[in-house]
Design a protein around this motif. Structure first.
Motif, short mmCIF file in Angstrom:
data_model
loop_
_atom_site.label_atom_id
_atom_site.label_comp_id
_atom_site.label_asym_id
_atom_site.label_seq_id
_atom_site.Cartn_x
_atom_site.Cartn_y
_atom_site.Cartn_z
N ARG A 150 0.97 -1.07 0.22
CA ARG A 150 -0.21 -0.08 -0.08
C ARG A 150 1.00 1.29 -0.02
NH1 ARG A 150 -5.56 0.92 3.06
NH2 ARG A 150 -6.37 2.29 1.25
N GLU A 151 0.78 1.90 -1.06
CA GLU A 151 1.51 3.39 -1.21
C GLU A 151 0.88 4.32 -0.69
OE1 GLU A 151 3.79 3.24 -4.92
OE2 GLU A 151 2.79 1.57 -5.34
N ASP A 172 -3.73 5.54 -3.89
CA ASP A 172 -4.54 4.89 -5.07
C ASP A 172 -5.25 3.73 -4.70
OD1 ASP A 172 -5.06 3.66 -7.55
OD2 ASP A 172 -3.06 3.86 -8.14
N ASN A 173 -6.48 3.68 -4.16
CA ASN A 173 -7.11 2.63 -3.90
C ASN A 173 -7.54 1.68 -5.13
OD1 ASN A 173 -7.63 2.91 -1.13
ND2 ASN A 173 -9.54 4.15 -1.24
N ARG A 174 -7.52 2.08 -6.18
CA ARG A 174 -7.88 1.21 -7.36
C ARG A 174 -6.57 0.19 -7.26
NH1 ARG A 174 -10.06 2.95 -12.91
NH2 ARG A 174 -10.69 0.82 -13.67
N SER A 175 -5.56 0.48 -7.37
CA SER A 175 -4.32 -0.53 -7.56
C SER A 175 -4.26 -1.14 -6.39
CB SER A 175 -2.97 0.29 -8.03
OG SER A 175 -2.70 1.03 -6.74
N TYR A 176 -4.55 -0.55 -5.03
CA TYR A 176 -4.56 -1.39 -3.92
C TYR A 176 -5.74 -2.27 -3.83
CZ TYR A 176 -4.89 -2.22 1.14
OH TYR A 176 -4.97 -2.89 2.56
N ARG A 178 -6.94 -3.77 -6.66
CA ARG A 178 -6.66 -4.86 -7.53
C ARG A 178 -5.67 -5.66 -6.88
NH1 ARG A 178 -5.53 -1.64 -11.49
NH2 ARG A 178 -3.45 -1.19 -10.88
N GLN A 179 -4.47 -5.52 -5.86
CA GLN A 179 -3.68 -6.25 -5.35
C GLN A 179 -4.49 -7.08 -4.32
OE1 GLN A 179 0.01 -4.53 -3.76
NE2 GLN A 179 -0.60 -2.61 -4.33
N GLU A 183 -11.77 -6.73 -8.46
CA GLU A 183 -11.63 -6.12 -9.75
C GLU A 183 -13.01 -5.21 -10.03
OE1 GLU A 183 -9.32 -6.53 -12.11
OE2 GLU A 183 -7.99 -7.95 -10.67
#
Length: 185
Positions: A150-151, A172-176, A178-179, A183
């Motif tokens: 988580r960045e 960036d909740n979207r990339s988080y 996704r991890q 989806e």
């Protein structure tokens, strides 16, 4: 590589100078206090060390009494994305849920810029998603056993005793998500 660090520093300075929480309703405390200097002249290196230690304790869940000493527990306010506001107890509840869901948690602080009672920094929280995450950004999420990073970009405000009293976070909740295996539909 140095150009990237200078650009990151410029971006963080811009965020610190323009930090107002909700853009529709500026946080008058942040605006009023932004020009003040540290009244007790606490060295910025001391504040940075306190910030690093507070993060380590929050992520590990160890020595909660020491953790509490790094915060003004009665007045602390967290300002997150989507107008998410929390007090100190709610922040601790979130991290309890985080620790329950992830194994091998660690926290790293990157570039740190300070001015007066404010520190802006990069943060990475990393762990293996092993159990259900009950306080995830959009509801309970089942584990996928993957390593998750988580960045965050944080701005912290300290009181004149060196305690954390306010935090603003952008991420960036979207990339988080996704991890975490969620989806977009």
């Amino acid at each position: 590589m140095k150009k990237i660090n200078y650009l990151a520093a410029i971006a963080l300075i811009a965020v610190v100078i323009g930090c107002t929480g909700n853009p529709d309703q500026p946080d008058k405390t942040a605006i009023k206090d932004a020009g003040k200097t540290n009244q007790k002249n606490i060295p910025s290196d001391t504040l940075k060390k306190r910030l690093i230690r507070a993060g380590e304790l929050e992520v590990s869940g160890k020595n909660m009494a020491e953790l509490h000493s790094y915060f003004d527990t009665a007045n602390f306010r967290f300002h997150g994305p989507d107008k998410r506001e929390s007090n100190y107890a709610q922040l601790n509840s979130y991290f309890r849920s985080y620790r329950a869901a992830f194994d091998d948690l660690s926290i790293k602080r990157g570039l740190m810029i300070s001015e007066g009672n404010y520190i802006a920094c990069q943060t990475w929280i990393e762990g293996t998603f092993a159990r259900p995450f009950t306080l995830a950004p959009y509801g309970k999420i089942p584990p996928n056993k993957h390593r998750v990073i988580r960045e965050l970009m944080n701005i912290f405000r300290f009181d004149d005793q060196g305690r954390l009293v306010e935090e603003w976070v952008q991420l960036d909740n979207r990339s988080y998500l996704r991890q975490l295996g969620v989806e977009a539909k």
